[in-house]
Write a protein that holds these residues in place. Sequence first.
Motif, PDB file in Angstrom:
ATOM      1  N   ASP A  66       0.858  -1.102  -0.060  1.00  0.00           N
ATOM      2  CA  ASP A  66       0.071   0.036   0.051  1.00  0.00           C
ATOM      3  C   ASP A  66       1.242   1.168  -0.020  1.00  0.00           C
ATOM      4  O   ASP A  66       1.575   1.544   0.991  1.00  0.00           O
ATOM      5  CB  ASP A  66      -0.902  -0.067   1.181  1.00  0.00           C
ATOM      6  N   GLN A  67       0.998   1.966  -1.080  1.00  0.00           N
ATOM      7  CA  GLN A  67       2.031   3.055  -1.183  1.00  0.00           C
ATOM      8  C   GLN A  67       1.179   4.334  -1.191  1.00  0.00           C
ATOM      9  O   GLN A  67       1.680   5.177  -0.455  1.00  0.00           O
ATOM     10  CB  GLN A  67       2.596   3.100  -2.633  1.00  0.00           C
ATOM     11  N   SER A  68      -0.071   4.493  -1.199  1.00  0.00           N
ATOM     12  CA  SER A  68      -0.882   5.749  -1.598  1.00  0.00           C
ATOM     13  C   SER A  68      -1.108   6.353  -0.118  1.00  0.00           C
ATOM     14  O   SER A  68      -0.990   7.463   0.286  1.00  0.00           O
ATOM     15  CB  SER A  68      -2.123   5.602  -2.089  1.00  0.00           C
ATOM     16  N   SER A  69      -0.985   5.232   1.072  1.00  0.00           N
ATOM     17  CA  SER A  69      -1.310   5.910   2.539  1.00  0.00           C
ATOM     18  C   SER A  69       0.149   6.501   2.895  1.00  0.00           C
ATOM     19  O   SER A  69       0.122   7.291   3.925  1.00  0.00           O
ATOM     20  CB  SER A  69      -1.776   5.001   3.273  1.00  0.00           C
ATOM     21  N   LEU A  70       1.076   6.365   2.382  1.00  0.00           N
ATOM     22  CA  LEU A  70       2.417   6.686   2.795  1.00  0.00           C
ATOM     23  C   LEU A  70       2.733   8.590   2.407  1.00  0.00           C
ATOM     24  O   LEU A  70       3.367   9.076   2.982  1.00  0.00           O
ATOM     25  CB  LEU A  70       3.661   6.156   2.221  1.00  0.00           C
TER      26      LEU A  70
END
Length: 658
Positions: A251-255
């Motif tokens: 999950d990249q977007s939450s970073l």
Amino acid sequence: MKLYCLSGHPTLPCNVLKFKSTTIMLDCGLDTTSVLNFLPLPLVHSPRLSKLPSWVSKDGTINLEKELKECAGRVFVDSQPEFCLPERELLDLSTVDVILVSNYHCMMALPYITEHTGFTGTVYATEPTLQIGRLLMEELVNFMERVPKAHSATCWKTKEIQRMLPGPLKDAVDVWAWKRSYSIQEVNSALSKVQLVGYSQKVELFGAVQVSPLSSGYSLGSSNWIIQSHHEKVSYVSGSSLLTTHPQPMDQSSLKNCDVLILTGLTQMPTANPDGMLGEFCSNLAMTIRAGGNVLVPCYSSGVIYDLLECLYQFIDSANLGTTPFYFISPVANSSLEFSQIFAEWLCHNKQSKVYLPEPPFPHAELIQTNKLKHYSSIHGDFSSEFRQPCVVFTGHPSLRFGDVVHFMELWGKSSLNTIIFTEPDFSYLDALAPYQPLAMKCVYCPIDTRLNFHQVSKLLKEVQPLHVVCPEQYTQPPLTQSHRSDLMLELQPPPMPYRRCSVLNLPFRRRYERVYILPELANSLVPSEIKPGVSLATVSAVLHSKDNKHTLQSVPKPPPAPPNKKRKRVLEEPPVLLAPKPLLSGAVPLEAFLATLQKHGITEVKVEETADGHILHLQAEDTLIQLEEDGTHIVCDNNEPLRTTLRDLVLRFLQKL
């Protein structure tokens, strides 16, 4: 905000973050590379190891006959292997409130921390991390306890002696802090403190911060963590992968939009392509079996082994290996293979969909049903009666210092037909093999590390755009063996903040805002004034009430009415007089208009001087100064109160009152 760095190993991190009155430990990895300095623990008596000569210094002054043995020019400690623990003196670990675990490899030091430092907090981890972490700890305890060593070597650790030893013992760090393995009771006690969390679940810590795990794509249940308050956000990225393997994708977007990103656990093999290594693994395995030799694969009981078995499942028939037995030997082999099949919701979409067919998500279930893969808890019992060669054996420990792998090294090491294939990247294969030299068996190094490489992490950081990046110092310079490779390091703007074991970093952002709630009745009493179109302000007098890191504005309590017909004995008992607040002033005094107003009031001799903050007006006839600045106006005149009052009123004409 401070970061305390307790581990020097970049892929086995242990850091402590102090953030908004909470103390959060990020991982507690156990540095197992220290075991390479010890002799292997054989399951049956090894004449070869028992006959190794003792090491004596060249001048003969140091002779630790019972502690140090020499093999092929290297010196080893003849004692129970010991582990390099995270630093425990840098700060009081009993003050740690919570421990956040990112994956099962990064929790192996947990019993040392929870059981021996006065820790009373909570550990947060996903269910697969807890269950597979438990298996790895139980396996480690089993490996150590079934081959006990009565003698414990300590003399070699004294500074005077260690300084005289040959490398790498001479350069070993904090040897007095090295510890033997924990017990199964300590494992159970430590894991009883774990609270399970799911991906994207938000956990409140004392009302101050919120923590949330995200899928990191590296292993079953592996997580990155978001630590945030209302106005600040810290991302902790540890052991992540963008490759399509068995876990849920990263999950990249939450970073995105974080103030600080703490980056650890990048690949240890930046130049090795995992797909290429898998191909090499399969071809070397097939070559050895066709030549009549055996293949030994030292591995952990969970993780890459699932991918190796899946790769072999597709490869067996095309390579005509259908009759070759595959053995998986570990005290936790059965549990590991079963766990991988039941954690469906933690797997990638492709494997999740198989569960609803219904089919087992991993093909090793079929290998077991067709008797191509057999698993055993040890080399004793059923294995010894069913064992046939040539075969492929998967067993631990990858360091070759303990576990069933030691027996196979002694058994197969003398034949050049046999091959050992290293797939785990945690240990130098040359160091692992050192106490078995001279060795006839072939050695193949195919390290499979699916974690982020430097190219992938640079691309990721461009997408998530953190304000600041913190990482181990190893990532800010090329590897020592390839000093010309500037592509094997992090090059960012601004440059990342490096850390090493025992460093304390002041993280470079300051908290500027705090969220405050206002009670409805107090909000109802406010009278907003419009200061410019679309913008209104209201003054508020209130009591600030803070509890559990939540702040609320409450109405000022009214004084209680005085009791009737009673004389007040003391002045102190009178209720405090609440004065009406002075109005707040806003706006700016325009110079030209103000000079015109002064002229109308008969003040004509005005000398104007420009300053960095505004203007100074010198009224020469009246011997008075007026300082006009952005955030205030000062009137300086001696013994002329009527003039000061007049000038004040003229200034107030240009300002708004709230």
